[in-house]
Design an enzyme around this catalytic site. Structure first.
Site, PDB file in Angstrom:
ATOM      1  N   ARG A  57      22.446  53.923  38.910  1.00  0.00           N
ATOM      2  CA  ARG A  57      23.203  53.371  40.045  1.00  0.00           C
ATOM      3  C   ARG A  57      22.309  52.413  40.834  1.00  0.00           C
ATOM      4  NH1 ARG A  57      23.040  56.137  44.305  1.00  0.00           N
ATOM      5  NH2 ARG A  57      23.688  58.129  43.431  1.00  0.00           N
ATOM      6  N   TYR A 109      42.930  34.798  47.490  1.00  0.00           N
ATOM      7  CA  TYR A 109      43.369  35.781  46.496  1.00  0.00           C
ATOM      8  C   TYR A 109      44.012  36.980  47.210  1.00  0.00           C
ATOM      9  CZ  TYR A 109      43.095  39.566  43.131  1.00  0.00           C
ATOM     10  OH  TYR A 109      43.401  40.637  42.342  1.00  0.00           O
ATOM     11  N   ASP A 181      33.662  32.474  48.132  1.00  0.00           N
ATOM     12  CA  ASP A 181      34.131  32.989  46.846  1.00  0.00           C
ATOM     13  C   ASP A 181      34.154  31.798  45.879  1.00  0.00           C
ATOM     14  OD1 ASP A 181      35.689  33.785  44.672  1.00  0.00           O
ATOM     15  OD2 ASP A 181      37.001  35.061  45.868  1.00  0.00           O
ATOM     16  N   LYS A 206      36.301  36.377  35.587  1.00  0.00           N
ATOM     17  CA  LYS A 206      36.988  35.118  35.296  1.00  0.00           C
ATOM     18  C   LYS A 206      36.073  34.198  34.470  1.00  0.00           C
ATOM     19  CE  LYS A 206      40.027  37.234  37.493  1.00  0.00           C
ATOM     20  NZ  LYS A 206      39.932  37.560  38.887  1.00  0.00           N
TER      21      LYS A 206
HETATM   22  C1  PLP Z   1      39.402  34.144  43.716  1.00  0.00           C
HETATM   23  C2  PLP Z   1      39.286  35.609  43.400  1.00  0.00           C
HETATM   24  N1  PLP Z   1      38.447  36.368  44.122  1.00  0.00           N
HETATM   25  C3  PLP Z   1      38.307  37.691  43.884  1.00  0.00           C
HETATM   26  C4  PLP Z   1      39.034  38.314  42.896  1.00  0.00           C
HETATM   27  C5  PLP Z   1      38.869  39.803  42.661  1.00  0.00           C
HETATM   28  O1  PLP Z   1      38.092  40.017  41.543  1.00  0.00           O
HETATM   29  P1  PLP Z   1      38.239  41.291  40.540  1.00  0.00           P
HETATM   30  O2  PLP Z   1      39.633  41.216  39.975  1.00  0.00           O
HETATM   31  O3  PLP Z   1      37.154  41.073  39.558  1.00  0.00           O
HETATM   32  O4  PLP Z   1      38.055  42.503  41.385  1.00  0.00           O
HETATM   33  C6  PLP Z   1      39.918  37.561  42.114  1.00  0.00           C
HETATM   34  C7  PLP Z   1      40.719  38.219  41.059  1.00  0.00           C
HETATM   35  O5  PLP Z   1      41.694  37.674  40.572  1.00  0.00           O
HETATM   36  C8  PLP Z   1      40.043  36.171  42.379  1.00  0.00           C
HETATM   37  O6  PLP Z   1      40.896  35.404  41.670  1.00  0.00           O
END
Ligand code: PLP
Length: 390
Positions: A57, A109, A181, A206
């Site tokens: 961890r 998101y 992000d 992604k």
């Molecule tokens: C722009 C963006 N940020 C954060 C996330 C969250 O990531 P995760 O699905 O890996 O938890 C996503 C998921 O689709 C996303 O598109």
């Protein structure tokens, strides 16, 4: 802090860093790829007598290799890998205390919106959702309690562009942390830390992973003290990724630059095809010269990416559903950024957790379709769209 490979007197350039950044052959047998250290614990010769790893961890060698790669490609000093993008966001918000305020972009998101509103608001953290295309709008919401600005650019799913450098100057002036992000752009297209951000976050699920076979999240920072606080939260809260998933993302990163080049090329072809289609009303893609803040996109991004949203003529929900049902090569699925092309319906899928009234304010109408353009032949992708739209 990881050590990066240097050629002569200079750091490796980006494409070389996706492959070599922060990496060295494994010490045991010289394995070029880090072994998947599938272990929870490590033998000690005496209490505390270990080789840098005690419990997985806290740290695991395969995860360390990935964390070093992440730091290298984002031009940061410290990388942290988590079990998902949301686990990475969770760690950032845990830097805050009850009463602290966050200014977040209003177009983001759905899962990020959900963790802010449904999890952290009840612990007394206050979130303001603001359109950030004009930095002045953010300034209006700053108070002595503002501790964090959270932004996505391009935003998901409206592809709005936020000027990272301008927001970072504002954040710095008020001693507020700025987190970006960078999931949609990836470091191939834009480097938020170089533009003044304090924290870069990724859903590595992604483009970084790139093959739709793993869920993983990441943070990268430059500042040592901030890194220490985040490592503490990572270990204390425990939302880490396993060694196999670390390995998969590390392998994905090694081809990030070639994949992104093709995503951008195909994205342009698909965006232009849709924009010229008589049955399409509106296409959102930052590469169009009339896209809001296109000039900002041009200056802070190397190209415009493979994410596109569009609305069929008339803005009819049923027409949008018919299109996504008829697509054959594009798969109707959540997620984005893999080698294969995906289509999504944000209102009922990725953004369903945002109330209709809220999401429509930022343009996420019921007829909006989002495409993650993959790296197939662009002629095949266009033919698929042609048959689905007619
Ligand atoms: C722009 C963006 N940020 C954060 C996330 C969250 O990531 P995760 O699905 O890996 O938890 C996503 C998921 O689709 C996303 O598109």
């Amino acid at each position: 802090m990881y050590r990066n490979l240097v050629m002569g007197k200079r750091q490796l350039k980006f494409n070389s860093r996706t492959i070599h950044g922060g990496q060295a052959p494994d010490e045991a047998y010289g394995a070029v790829m880090p072994p998947i250290y599938q272990t929870s614990t490590y033998a000690q010769s005496t209490p505390g007598g270990h080789k840098g790893y005690e419990y997985s961890r806290s740290a695991n060698p395969t995860r360390t290799a990935l964390e070093n790669s992440l730091a290298s490609i984002e031009n940061g000093n410290y990388g942290l890998a988590f079990g998902s993008g949301l686990a990475a966001i969770d760690a950032v918000i845990k830097l805050l205390s009850p009463g602290d305020e966050v200014i977040s972009t209003s177009d983001l998101y759905g899962g990020s919106y959900r963790i802010f509103k449904k999890i952290f608001e009840k612990f007394g953290i206050v979130f303001h959702f603001v359109g950030m295309q004009d930095t002045e709008e953010i300034a209006k919401h700053i108070s002595a309690k503002t501790k964090l600005i959270w932004l996505e650019t391009p935003t998901n799913p409206m592809m709005n562009i936020i000027d990272i450098m301008s927001v970072s100057l504002l954040a710095r002036k008020h001693k507020i942390l700025l987190a970006v992000d960078n999931t949609f752009a990836t470091p191939y297209l834009q480097l938020p830390l170089d533009l003044g951000a304090d924290i870069v976050m990724h859903s590595a699920t992604k483009y970084l992973g790139g093959h739709s076979d793993v869920v993983l999240g990441a943070l990268v920072v430059k500042d040592k003290e901030l890194a220490e606080q985040l490592y503490f939260i990572q270990n204390a809260s425990g939302a880490v990724c396993g060694p196999m998933d670390s390995f998969l993302v590390l392998r994905g990163i090694k081809t990030l630059h070639v994949r992104m080049q093709r995503h951008c090329e195909n994205g342009r072809a698909v965006a232009e095809y849709l924009a010229n289609h008589p049955k399409i009303e509106k296409v959102f893609w930052p590469g169009f010269i009339d896209h809001p803040n296109h000039e900002v996109a041009k200056s802070q991004m190397k190209d415009f990416g493979g994410m596109i949203s569009f609305v069929p003529k008339g803005g009819n929900f049923q027409d949008a559903i018919k299109i996504v049902e008829k697509l054959e090569l594009f798969t109707l699925a959540e997620s984005l950024g893999g080698v294969e092309s995906l289509a999504g319906h944000p209102a009922s899928m990725t953004h369903a957790s945002i109330p209709k009234e809220e999401r429509e304010k930022s343009g996420v109408v019921d007829a909006l379709i989002r495409l993650s353009v993959g790296i197939e032949d662009k002629e095949d992708l266009i033919e698929d769209l042609r048959q689905a739209i007619e």
